[in-house]
Design a protein around this motif. Structure first.
Motif, mmCIF file in Angstrom:
data_model
loop_
_atom_site.group_PDB
_atom_site.id
_atom_site.type_symbol
_atom_site.label_atom_id
_atom_site.label_comp_id
_atom_site.label_asym_id
_atom_site.label_seq_id
_atom_site.Cartn_x
_atom_site.Cartn_y
_atom_site.Cartn_z
ATOM 1 N N ALA A 1 0.827 -1.211 0.000
ATOM 2 C CA ALA A 1 0.000 0.000 0.000
ATOM 3 C C ALA A 1 0.857 1.254 0.000
ATOM 4 O O ALA A 1 0.533 2.235 -0.688
ATOM 5 N N LEU A 2 1.944 1.245 0.755
ATOM 6 C CA LEU A 2 2.783 2.432 0.838
ATOM 7 C C LEU A 2 3.466 2.740 -0.494
ATOM 8 O O LEU A 2 3.547 3.900 -0.906
ATOM 9 N N VAL A 3 3.985 1.722 -1.157
ATOM 10 C CA VAL A 3 4.686 1.944 -2.427
ATOM 11 C C VAL A 3 3.707 2.059 -3.579
ATOM 12 O O VAL A 3 3.899 2.862 -4.502
ATOM 13 N N GLY A 4 2.643 1.254 -3.553
ATOM 14 C CA GLY A 4 1.666 1.228 -4.646
ATOM 15 C C GLY A 4 1.922 0.038 -5.538
ATOM 16 O O GLY A 4 2.833 0.083 -6.362
ATOM 17 N N SER A 5 1.126 -1.011 -5.357
ATOM 18 C CA SER A 5 1.443 -2.265 -6.046
ATOM 19 C C SER A 5 0.517 -2.609 -7.198
ATOM 20 O O SER A 5 0.849 -3.455 -8.022
ATOM 21 N N GLU A 6 -0.645 -1.975 -7.279
ATOM 22 C CA GLU A 6 -1.657 -2.463 -8.208
ATOM 23 C C GLU A 6 -1.638 -1.812 -9.586
ATOM 24 O O GLU A 6 -2.174 -2.370 -10.535
ATOM 25 N N ASP A 7 -1.070 -0.619 -9.705
ATOM 26 C CA ASP A 7 -1.105 0.049 -11.010
ATOM 27 C C ASP A 7 0.301 0.395 -11.471
ATOM 28 O O ASP A 7 1.216 0.581 -10.662
ATOM 29 N N LEU A 8 0.473 0.481 -12.778
ATOM 30 C CA LEU A 8 1.790 0.710 -13.352
ATOM 31 C C LEU A 8 2.379 2.057 -12.970
ATOM 32 O O LEU A 8 3.589 2.207 -12.867
#
Length: 391
Positions: free
Chosen positions: A41-48
């Motif tokens: 969640a902190l880094v952002g895993s779901e979108d490019l």
């Protein structure tokens, strides 16, 4: 009404040619699903684009480090490296990163995890990913890691204080052997019937090395990352070679499943003899300033410069007669290897120890010079719902 967001303290740092979030291990949940969910969640895993996280949408800016005091007698801090590949919905802890490693020492000093000693503080770093000890030689002044200095590294504007990262104790990092197959050159049969020669080595991180000419990407200058990434035929070929190398190295049970069983390792490296070329910013790199050319591919994308651990493995392999790397860099001088990569040329210090064998070489010195800088420190926010499922 409960707060919809929570926060955790973190530091944004540049280490070498990468950038990532650095955390004190005490500020995070214990290793497991809750910590993984928080980091994604902190880094952002779901979108490019990683638009809803702190990642920068590129592999070199989607990284993190978890650092804490070590209980080991041979280490000052324990360090876990992670990467959240954009758009893949995962956090991966299987490998180490040489560039992110280079900021671990400064982070540990500035956060008070290691006592500062002028002019150089030696920080012994136990990397939990590879279970090897790295040593960072960090310049300090006034109780803090120095930032200003005269060292310039390709891929980073300006100059900074030199941090020497010593990797001589990282042989057999993941497999336990420098040459996991017991050979300096392996023959890999492809689906199309071709046979490709490869060197499968494991120093700092496992790598698979092939000649550029054998994968049709030499002309005689290696392609730059944008052209590599835009060539689906080449990417698929390298993916197959990497998968079969992972099988041979014991990192995957089926080469077709390497993308899920071992997405990070081995690193895929294409090498060629030195040649004049223009780097990704249009600057001329002279043949006489390099000992070989190299392009590193990980997560099926070409590295914008060169992975630190990849450069260490390249240099180690260049010392061993008969390897694909040694053949490409046959004119290299003793004591150093200069690698031509997409943003210029970098130098790796290399010195083999006497008494080692061809398949089990030892090193007196094996390391890279890096710079690092703290960019931001504060609270990183994440939705409160992220951890609710794990309570």
């Amino acid at each position: 009404m409960q707060d919809e967001q929570r926060s955790v303290r973190c530091t944004l740092m540049r280490g070498g040619t990468s950038k990532g979030l650095y955390f004190n291990a005490e500020d995070l949940p214990a290793p497991g699903p809750a910590r993984d969910a928080l980091l994604k969640a902190l880094v952002g895993s779901e979108d490019l684009l990683q638009i809803d996280g702190l990642g920068g949408s590129r592999l070199v800016t989607a990284k993190l480090a978890i650092v804490g005091r070590s209980s080991r007698p041979d280490a000052d801090v324990d360090y876990t490296y992670g990467i959240v590949p954009p758009g893949r919905g995962m956090v991966v802890f299987t490998s180490n990163c040489g560039n992110i490693s280079s900021a671990v020492g400064p982070y540990a000093i500035d956060r008070g995890l290691v006592e500062a000693t002028e002019p150089i503080t030696q920080v012994r770093i136990f990397n939990t990913n590879t279970r090897k000890v790295l040593v960072a030689h960090v310049p300090v002044a006034g109780g803090r890691a120095r930032v200003q200095g005269e060292l310039a590294i390709p891929g980073v504007p300006g100059t900074g204080a030199e941090i020497f990262m010593e990797y001589s104790a990282t042989t057999g990092a993941k497999t336990g052997q420098v040459f996991p197959t017991g050979r300096v050159v392996d023959r890999i049969e492809l689906q199309d019937g071709r046979v490709i020669e490869a060197t499968l080595g494991d120093v700092a991180n496992p790598c698979a090395f092939v000649r550029a000419a054998d994968v049709d990407c030499e002309g005689p200058v290696l392609q730059l990352p944008d052209k590599v990434d835009a060539d689906p035929r080449l990417i698929e070929l390298l993916k197959e070679i990497r998968g079969k190398a992972a099988l041979l190295m014991g990192l995957a049970s089926d080469w077709r499943e390497a993308e899920t069983q071992s997405p990070a390792l081995p690193l895929m490296v294409v090498v060629a003899p030195p040649h004049d070329y223009q780097d990704a910013q249009g600057r001329k790199v002279r043949r006489e300033d390099t000992d070989l050319q190299a392009r590193l591919v990980f997560y099926n994308r070409c590295h914008e410069s060169m992975a630190g651990t990849g450069s260490i493995c390249i240099a180690a392999m260049s010392c061993v007669p008969g390897t694909i790397v040694q053949q490409a860099a046959s004119g290299a001088a003793e004591g150093r290897l200069r690698i031509g990569h997409p943003l210029g040329a970098m130098e790796v210090v290399r010195e083999m120890a006497k008494g080692g064998s061809e398949l089990n070489p030892k090193f007196v010195r094996l390391g890279i010079r890096r710079t690092a800088r703290r960019l931001m420190e504060g609270d990183a926010f994440y939705p409160a719902t992220v951890l609710e499922a794990h309570q």
